[in-house]
Design a protein around this motif. Structure first.
Motif, PDB file in Angstrom:
ATOM      1  N   ILE A  45     -20.794  71.703-108.033  1.00  0.00           N
ATOM      2  CA  ILE A  45     -21.773  70.680-108.434  1.00  0.00           C
ATOM      3  C   ILE A  45     -21.796  70.545-109.951  1.00  0.00           C
ATOM      4  CG2 ILE A  45     -24.250  70.209-108.600  1.00  0.00           C
ATOM      5  CD1 ILE A  45     -24.540  71.227-105.744  1.00  0.00           C
TER       6      ILE A  45
ATOM      7  N   VAL B 106     -18.910  70.139-102.015  1.00  0.00           N
ATOM      8  CA  VAL B 106     -20.257  69.679-102.369  1.00  0.00           C
ATOM      9  C   VAL B 106     -20.865  68.836-101.259  1.00  0.00           C
ATOM     10  CG1 VAL B 106     -21.537  68.170-103.939  1.00  0.00           C
ATOM     11  CG2 VAL B 106     -19.896  69.822-104.855  1.00  0.00           C
TER      12      VAL B 106
ATOM     13  N   GLY C   5     -25.785  66.716-104.255  1.00  0.00           N
ATOM     14  CA  GLY C   5     -24.970  67.303-105.311  1.00  0.00           C
ATOM     15  C   GLY C   5     -24.948  66.497-106.593  1.00  0.00           C
TER      16      GLY C   5
END
Length: 503
Positions: free
Chosen positions: A491, A477, A212
């Motif tokens: 993200i 994430v 991420g």
């Protein structure tokens, strides 16, 4: 075979003997070992198996350890063997591929043999040996090979691999790569650089998709601390002062190489000397490191590559250089030739000064290769490893800080460790450090109320509403399915927004 070439071979043999006698593994290496071990057991590239967090700064070295771990029962032994092979190949390439003459090779080898920083981090389990090998290839391509588009592609690929070994090494080689780019027709040169940088670009895509984020978690933990810049600059100056006091060969040789490289008028050498100077400024800017000398080994190797390009030195100059190297090393706290199997036993060299410590003196009584061979020590007997096994037996990790590697590796994948210095924790890495409680490289965070319960389960118990929302995004994430719209929304958010201030 000339007498000078025989001396070069003898110097290489002495270097091999020295790094075998000094071989060791540090605690930070075990942070990567835990990730590798989890991957090999099917948990993915993770530190805590519940979340995807990039805790290593060296994807290429981590990948090397994965390959070694697949074919050996011991990551410890594999890391040392790979380190010895990389270090010897790097130094041999400097001596026989980069140096102008055997005499020039001896001039470049002298600081390497007597620098505690270079000898210590020719092993250690970290990425330094691989970085030195890639730097040797980069120097050979830049200083020896002719300039053309094919060479530019190779230089770019080598720079990309260096970034995958440690991304801040781009500061060291960046000026040379930029100069190589400007020498070629712009459109075709851009294509060559893009092609060479493909490995780095591919990793960045993977990192964003899987983790991420484009950078390792440690970068956010160490660079987003909120500590005043003046304090970090001061700490960075102390890092250089520590090196000058305990290992004077390193900075003196680097200063001579940088000064000579800038003054000699060769643009290729000037680019490398300028990159080395920029790298030193960068080291000061970030506050240095807690491992004495570690960040200075790479620019020293570049400096020695520059020294090896000087015209064939006379016997008197060579004798003076080696005498000076020996003399300067003798002024240090622990010259490389003084290390035996009992180096560091008793801890007299491990006391930190402004948080900077001789890490090898602290860990080699348990992780030193000679100690292990002689049956005088074992990594698993280190107190941190014992604490990890106790956590495994208890089935809970709790909070840990300062030293995570041996503890985490021996705790096993079933234990989730809450890291108060935030190297391995995705939320804490984005919170400011506690101002009155930090050591360089170890910036402790206050654990938000409810967060300790949150990391152990599926529910969010963080009490601060703003921080709870941010924690939900972090967890989505790092723990959620990879390819959902909500995850990609988070993200983007987390890469653009700072963490909210706690109430």
């Amino acid at each position: 075979m000339t007498g000078t070439r025989v001396l070069v071979i003898a110097a290489l043999a002495a270097f091999l003997a020295m790094i075998v006698a000094s071989a060791w593994v540090c605690d930070d290496a075990y942070i990567t070992f835990r990730t590798v071990d989890n991957f090999l057991h099917g948990y993915g590239l993770r530190w805590n198996v519940a979340e995807r967090v990039q805790v290593f700064t060296h994807p290429l070295w981590m990948g090397t350890l994965v390959v070694l771990g697949a074919f050996t029962d011991s990551l410890y032994a594999g890391a040392i063997a790979a380190s010895l092979a990389c270090s010897m190949t790097a130094v041999a390439l400097l001596a026989f591929g980069i140096a102008r003459t055997p005499g020039s090779a001896l001039l470049g080898l002298a600081p390497l043999l007597f620098s505690s920083a270079f000898v210590d981090y020719s092993t250690s389990g970290l990425e330094n040996p691989l970085s030195h090998l890639l730097l040797a290839v980069f120097l050979w391509l830049w200083l020896v090979r002719k300039s053309d588009l094919r060479s530019l592609t190779a230089l770019s690929a080598c720079a990309a691999l260096l970034a995958l070994s440690r991304i801040d090494l781009l500061v060291l080689v960046g000026p040379a790569l930029l100069q190589a780019f400007l020498r070629q027709p712009s459109r075709r040169a851009a294509g060559s650089v893009f092609l060479g940088m493909a490995p780095l670009l591919a990793w960045e895509v993977f990192s964003i998709v899987y983790y991420g984020f484009p950078l390792p978690n440690t970068a956010y933990a160490k660079l987003g601390t909120g500590i005043e810049s003046a304090l970090l600059w001061s700490q960075g100056g102390l890092y250089l002062l520590d090196s000058l006091r305990n290992d004077p060969v390193t900075l003196v040789a680097m200063g001579i190489a940088i000064g000579g490289g800038l003054a000699r008028g060769d643009r290729r050498e000037q680019a490398l000397a300028g990159g080395s100077l920029l790298y030193l400024l960068y080291v000061v800017f970030i506050g240095g490191d807690f491992m004495s000398g570690r960040f200075l080994a790479a620019p020293l190797f570049v400096g020695c590559g520059l020294l090896s390009r000087w015209e064939a030195p006379g016997r008197s100059l060579l004798a003076g250089a080696w005498t000076a190297a020996v003399g300067l090393a003798a002024l240090g706290s622990a010259p490389p030739w003084s290390r035996g199997p009992d180096f560091g036993v008793g801890g007299h060299l491990a006391r930190p000064i402004h948080g900077i410590v001789n890490e090898r003196a602290f860990y080699s009584p348990h992780t030193g290769l000679l100690r292990v061979w002689l049956g005088r020590g074992r990594p698993e007997d280190h107190p941190f490893a014992v604490q990890g096994r106790e956590a495994r037996e208890a089935g809970t990790g709790g909070a840990a800080g300062q030293a995570l590697g041996l503890h985490g590796f021996h705790a096993g994948p079933g234990v989730h460790i809450l890291d108060v210095v935030a190297l391995t924790d995705p939320l804490l890495a984005r919170l400011p450090a506690r101002k009155g409680s930090w050591r360089i490289g170890h910036f402790e965070r206050a654990i938000p109320p409810g967060y300790a319960r949150t990391v152990q389960g599926a529910e969010n118990h963080v009490q601060d509403p703003n921080l709870a929302d941010y924690t939900d995004a972090i967890r989505n994430v790092t723990r959620g399915p990879l390819f959902t719209r909500d995850r990609w929304r988070d993200i983007v958010r987390l890469n653009l927004e700072a963490a909210p201030a706690s109430r």
